[in-house]
Design an enzyme around this catalytic site. Structure first.
Site, PDB file in Angstrom:
ATOM      1  N   ASP A  26       2.768  -1.047 -10.841  1.00  0.00           N
ATOM      2  CA  ASP A  26       1.670  -0.732  -9.904  1.00  0.00           C
ATOM      3  C   ASP A  26       0.429  -0.107 -10.544  1.00  0.00           C
ATOM      4  O   ASP A  26      -0.158   0.842  -9.980  1.00  0.00           O
ATOM      5  CB  ASP A  26       2.188   0.196  -8.785  1.00  0.00           C
ATOM      6  CG  ASP A  26       3.315  -0.431  -7.982  1.00  0.00           C
ATOM      7  OD1 ASP A  26       3.686  -1.584  -8.256  1.00  0.00           O
ATOM      8  OD2 ASP A  26       3.856   0.250  -7.078  1.00  0.00           O
ATOM      9  N   GLU A  74       2.275  -3.074  -5.646  1.00  0.00           N
ATOM     10  CA  GLU A  74       2.653  -2.683  -4.279  1.00  0.00           C
ATOM     11  C   GLU A  74       1.612  -3.269  -3.328  1.00  0.00           C
ATOM     12  O   GLU A  74       0.411  -2.986  -3.463  1.00  0.00           O
ATOM     13  CB  GLU A  74       2.718  -1.155  -4.131  1.00  0.00           C
ATOM     14  CG  GLU A  74       3.210  -0.751  -2.736  1.00  0.00           C
ATOM     15  CD  GLU A  74       3.448   0.750  -2.585  1.00  0.00           C
ATOM     16  OE1 GLU A  74       3.470   1.475  -3.592  1.00  0.00           O
ATOM     17  OE2 GLU A  74       3.614   1.190  -1.426  1.00  0.00           O
ATOM     18  N   LYS A 131       5.442  -6.430  -4.361  1.00  0.00           N
ATOM     19  CA  LYS A 131       6.569  -5.743  -3.708  1.00  0.00           C
ATOM     20  C   LYS A 131       6.089  -4.952  -2.499  1.00  0.00           C
ATOM     21  O   LYS A 131       5.080  -4.260  -2.573  1.00  0.00           O
ATOM     22  CB  LYS A 131       7.285  -4.832  -4.721  1.00  0.00           C
ATOM     23  CG  LYS A 131       6.425  -3.711  -5.293  1.00  0.00           C
ATOM     24  CD  LYS A 131       7.234  -2.916  -6.300  1.00  0.00           C
ATOM     25  CE  LYS A 131       6.520  -1.702  -6.835  1.00  0.00           C
ATOM     26  NZ  LYS A 131       6.064  -0.721  -5.856  1.00  0.00           N
ATOM     27  N   LYS A 134       8.694   0.705  -2.438  1.00  0.00           N
ATOM     28  CA  LYS A 134       8.459   1.530  -3.624  1.00  0.00           C
ATOM     29  C   LYS A 134       9.270   0.985  -4.793  1.00  0.00           C
ATOM     30  O   LYS A 134       8.787   0.936  -5.919  1.00  0.00           O
ATOM     31  CB  LYS A 134       8.822   2.997  -3.338  1.00  0.00           C
ATOM     32  CG  LYS A 134       8.054   3.617  -2.169  1.00  0.00           C
ATOM     33  CD  LYS A 134       6.546   3.483  -2.300  1.00  0.00           C
ATOM     34  CE  LYS A 134       5.800   4.149  -1.155  1.00  0.00           C
ATOM     35  NZ  LYS A 134       4.368   3.788  -1.133  1.00  0.00           N
ATOM     36  N   VAL A 159       2.810   3.783 -12.558  1.00  0.00           N
ATOM     37  CA  VAL A 159       2.557   4.870 -11.606  1.00  0.00           C
ATOM     38  C   VAL A 159       3.214   4.572 -10.264  1.00  0.00           C
ATOM     39  O   VAL A 159       3.419   3.420  -9.915  1.00  0.00           O
ATOM     40  CB  VAL A 159       1.034   5.055 -11.405  1.00  0.00           C
ATOM     41  CG1 VAL A 159       0.374   5.473 -12.699  1.00  0.00           C
ATOM     42  CG2 VAL A 159       0.340   3.816 -10.832  1.00  0.00           C
ATOM     43  N   THR A 160       3.503   5.635  -9.509  1.00  0.00           N
ATOM     44  CA  THR A 160       3.506   7.025  -9.930  1.00  0.00           C
ATOM     45  C   THR A 160       4.941   7.393 -10.307  1.00  0.00           C
ATOM     46  O   THR A 160       5.890   6.828  -9.770  1.00  0.00           O
ATOM     47  CB  THR A 160       3.006   7.995  -8.821  1.00  0.00           C
ATOM     48  OG1 THR A 160       3.875   7.913  -7.689  1.00  0.00           O
ATOM     49  CG2 THR A 160       1.592   7.684  -8.405  1.00  0.00           C
ATOM     50  N   CYS A 164       7.145   5.085  -7.177  1.00  0.00           N
ATOM     51  CA  CYS A 164       7.576   3.709  -7.470  1.00  0.00           C
ATOM     52  C   CYS A 164       8.286   3.575  -8.814  1.00  0.00           C
ATOM     53  O   CYS A 164       9.175   2.732  -8.972  1.00  0.00           O
ATOM     54  CB  CYS A 164       6.390   2.769  -7.396  1.00  0.00           C
ATOM     55  SG  CYS A 164       5.769   2.618  -5.700  1.00  0.00           S
ATOM     56  N   GLN A 204      22.479  15.135 -17.180  1.00  0.00           N
ATOM     57  CA  GLN A 204      23.883  14.738 -17.003  1.00  0.00           C
ATOM     58  C   GLN A 204      24.248  13.577 -17.929  1.00  0.00           C
ATOM     59  O   GLN A 204      24.923  12.627 -17.539  1.00  0.00           O
ATOM     60  CB  GLN A 204      24.149  14.352 -15.540  1.00  0.00           C
ATOM     61  CG  GLN A 204      23.765  15.439 -14.534  1.00  0.00           C
ATOM     62  CD  GLN A 204      24.076  15.039 -13.110  1.00  0.00           C
ATOM     63  OE1 GLN A 204      25.236  14.867 -12.762  1.00  0.00           O
ATOM     64  NE2 GLN A 204      23.043  14.886 -12.305  1.00  0.00           N
TER      65      GLN A 204
HETATM   66  N1  TIU Z   1       3.227   2.891  -6.762  1.00  0.00           N
HETATM   67  C1  TIU Z   1       3.562   4.000  -6.116  1.00  0.00           C
HETATM   68  O1  TIU Z   1       4.080   4.947  -6.686  1.00  0.00           O
HETATM   69  N2  TIU Z   1       3.231   4.064  -4.758  1.00  0.00           N
HETATM   70  C2  TIU Z   1       2.885   5.227  -4.115  1.00  0.00           C
HETATM   71  O2  TIU Z   1       2.623   5.215  -2.917  1.00  0.00           O
HETATM   72  N3  TIU Z   1       2.824   6.363  -4.885  1.00  0.00           N
HETATM   73  C3  TIU Z   1       2.382   7.591  -4.483  1.00  0.00           C
HETATM   74  O3  TIU Z   1       2.518   8.528  -5.280  1.00  0.00           O
HETATM   75  N4  TIU Z   1       1.812   7.737  -3.298  1.00  0.00           N
END
Ligand code: TIU
Length: 227
Positions: A26, A74, A131, A134, A159-160, A164, A204
């Site tokens: 993303d 996304e 997609k 997430k 990210v993030t 995701c 772990q």
């Molecule tokens: N790609 C992804 O992480 N989608 C999000 O909505 N991330 C946020 O941190 N909002």
């Protein structure tokens, strides 16, 4: 056997680099630029820009080694038929998914703001997975695409980190992939959440997988390529 120096212990590379996919989650204008989805949720999107040069360097090396490259996006269909009502109403930002914004409709496939940033734009032979969730395996062909190519190991970036990226790494781990999160090629709007994610995936004894910096990853890749 070649291994990447990683935490919590060395990450054994597969026999062939063709079995190791670079997954870039993303890296879209919607998350990295003002006026997109990340901004609409109230985040400081400038934070995410910092990883772009490092991720570009890793991508360039992986391309030169002809490794499989997988980009995800996304996004939702223009009629929002793939967006659950629960997701649509979450966030309570100034703009919600599907609303018109300065880069087109928020998080909608094909809109300018939904594109991958130009620095990391996919090459025609690379896998691109749109997609709706997430995680990159939910309602996508990713599992089949990886199986078709015999990919067993994944380097996870993008990210993030705690949304995701982590969701995708957990999905991949449950499906049996050996996953390494590249620590300096992922970023969060929340530094503490990034740190916590890195720690929890490798805790772990590597409950979800491994973490390493890109320098260590590239050293391992180069060593395997030269065997
Ligand atoms: N790609 C992804 O992480 N989608 C999000 O909505 N991330 C946020 O941190 N909002």
């Amino acid at each position: 056997m070649v291994a990447i120096s990683a935490q919590p212990y060395p990450y054994a590379l597969p026999d062939r680099l063709s079995q190791l996919g670079l997954v870039i989650i993303d890296m879209q204008r919607d998350f990295l630029e003002p006026g997109g989805f990340g901004d609409a949720l109230g985040n400081d999107v400038a934070r995410l820009q910092a990883i772009v040069p490092t991720l570009k360097t890793l991508l360039t090396i992986c391309r030169s080694l002809q490794m499989p490259i997988i980009h995800t996006l996304e996004c939702h269909q223009p009629d929002l038929s793939d967006c659950p009502t629960a997701k649509l109403h979450r966030g309570k930002g100034a703009l919600k998914i599907g609303d018109p914004g300065p880069m087109g409709r928020i998080l909608i496939a094909g809109e300018p703001g939904n594109a991958i940033i130009p620095e990391l734009a996919p090459y025609p032979d690379e896998i691109v997975i749109p997609k709706p969730g997430k995680g990159a395996f939910y309602h996508t062909s990713l599992g089949e695409r990886l199986a078709d190519r015999g990919i067993t190991h994944l380097l996870i970036t993008g990210v993030t980190t705690e949304v995701c990226v982590q969701t995708t790494m957990r999905e991949a781990n449950d499906r049996g992939y050996e996953c390494l999160m590249v620590a300096d090629c992922t970023e969060s709007y929340f530094p503490a959440f990034k740190q916590a994610t890195l720690e929890m995936v490798r805790a772990q004894g590597g409950i979800v997988g491994w973490t390493a910096d890109s320098e260590a990853v590239m050293a391992g890749l180069t060593q395997l390529a030269n065997i």
